[in-house]
Design an enzyme around this catalytic site. Structure first.
Site, short mmCIF file in Angstrom:
data_model
loop_
_atom_site.label_atom_id
_atom_site.label_comp_id
_atom_site.label_asym_id
_atom_site.label_seq_id
_atom_site.Cartn_x
_atom_site.Cartn_y
_atom_site.Cartn_z
N GLU A 34 27.99 52.10 39.74
CA GLU A 34 26.99 51.36 40.52
C GLU A 34 26.53 50.10 39.77
O GLU A 34 25.35 49.85 39.62
CB GLU A 34 25.79 52.24 40.88
CG GLU A 34 26.04 53.11 42.11
CD GLU A 34 24.77 53.53 42.81
OE1 GLU A 34 24.42 52.90 43.82
OE2 GLU A 34 24.13 54.51 42.36
N TYR A 108 33.16 56.58 40.91
CA TYR A 108 31.88 56.69 41.59
C TYR A 108 32.16 57.30 42.96
O TYR A 108 32.53 56.60 43.90
CB TYR A 108 31.20 55.32 41.71
CG TYR A 108 29.93 55.36 42.53
CD1 TYR A 108 28.97 56.34 42.31
CD2 TYR A 108 29.70 54.41 43.53
CE1 TYR A 108 27.81 56.38 43.07
CE2 TYR A 108 28.54 54.45 44.29
CZ TYR A 108 27.60 55.44 44.05
OH TYR A 108 26.45 55.49 44.81
N ASP A 149 30.00 59.36 38.18
CA ASP A 149 29.05 59.96 39.09
C ASP A 149 29.85 60.61 40.22
O ASP A 149 30.36 59.92 41.09
CB ASP A 149 28.08 58.90 39.62
CG ASP A 149 27.09 59.45 40.63
OD1 ASP A 149 27.13 60.66 40.91
OD2 ASP A 149 26.28 58.66 41.14
N ASN A 151 28.55 62.83 42.35
CA ASN A 151 27.66 63.18 43.46
C ASN A 151 27.89 64.61 43.95
O ASN A 151 27.82 64.90 45.14
CB ASN A 151 27.81 62.18 44.61
CG ASN A 151 26.87 60.99 44.46
OD1 ASN A 151 25.67 61.16 44.25
ND2 ASN A 151 27.41 59.79 44.57
N ASP A 249 18.14 55.87 37.98
CA ASP A 249 17.78 57.25 38.30
C ASP A 249 18.75 58.23 37.64
O ASP A 249 18.52 59.45 37.71
CB ASP A 249 17.72 57.48 39.82
CG ASP A 249 18.89 56.89 40.58
OD1 ASP A 249 19.72 56.18 39.97
OD2 ASP A 249 18.97 57.11 41.80
#
Length: 257
Positions: A34, A108, A149, A151, A249
């Site tokens: 990101e 990602y 990441d 997710n 975050d």
């Protein structure tokens, strides 16, 4: 060797934090997600000043992935081949070390938004094509590290409230099944191998004082083949950057091997 992965949620906003973390932690490799900036905006001069090489696959406002490395980066691959996708979610490269070649893959994975959305189906389709491509990569590169990441919180231990999140994105059965298919290629979830019962998270929502209350998820992962897993001496989640002013975050996940 030290490798880390970190979703920085805008490299433009957090380049100072990234520079500080590199100076403090001295990783050999840092994989970013990101970045949210076009390739022309990537801070190559700042990274070079720290003594690192860098490659970036980015776009304006959304997504974007990068590999920052003490080693030169070869055989660069942007995106999943034979999968039409405008979103910049994958970058891979090879490094030559004293121990041989290692393939480095930075990902990602799509968030999915909600299990009843088109974005969820896109996520599952992306993971399917990624797994097929990765299977071939592992034939060409026996030593491989896939980090980023994802997710996905692979197990209930990786979610602060499994019952409340049940059947939602990040923990849905189909996502966990897709993650397991990646593992089944011959990889290990490095953090969980080294820390089988540790309850730690790598992401906390900005809302509801998520970090202060530790309402988190472990969705950032480093997957390694057996040779690298067996040589791993440390696998940790560094929460310090999450305490910074205007933090991402997410926070870095780090292995040493």
């Amino acid at each position: 060797m030290k490798l880390a992965t970190w979703n920085v949620n805008s490299l433009t906003v957090r380049i100072g934090q990234v520079e500080d973390w590199i100076k403090k932690s001295q990783p050999d490799l840092l994989l970013l997600q990101e970045t949210k900036q076009e390739n022309i905006k990537f801070p190559h001069e700042a990274i070079s000043a720290l003594g690192y090489h860098a490659i970036h696959n980015g776009q304006k406002t959304y997504n974007g992935v990068a590999i920052i490395s003490r080693y030169e980066l070869f055989d660069i691959q942007n995106n999943i081949p034979d999968f039409e996708d405008e979103q910049k979610r994958l970058i891979a490269a090879t490094i030559n070390t004293d121990y041989g070649k290692i393939r480095i893959v930075c990902v990602y994975v799509p968030n999915g938004q909600s299990v009843d959305s088109e974005k969820y189906h896109y996520k599952l389709d992306w993971l399917k094509h990624f797994t097929l491509w990765l299977k071939n990569e592992m034939v060409s590169f026996p030593d491989i590290i896939i980090a980023g990441d994802f997710n996905i919180a692979p197990q209930d231990i990786d979610c602060h409230d499994p019952e409340a999140w049940k059947n939602n994105i990040l923990v849905s059965p189909k996502e966990r099944e897709a993650f397991q298919k990646i593992i089944d290629l011959g990889l290990s979830d490095n953090f969980r191998v080294i820390n089988p019962s540790e309850i730690q998270y790598s992401w906390w929502d900005y809302r509801m004082a998520g970090f202060r209350r530790n309402l988190g998820m472990r969705i950032d992962h480093i997957l390694t083949n057996k040779n690298i897993t067996d040589k791993t001496t440390n696998s940790v989640i560094d929460k310090e950057p999450r305490k910074s002013e205007r933090p991402s975050d997410h926070t870095p996940v780090v292995i040493e091997f």
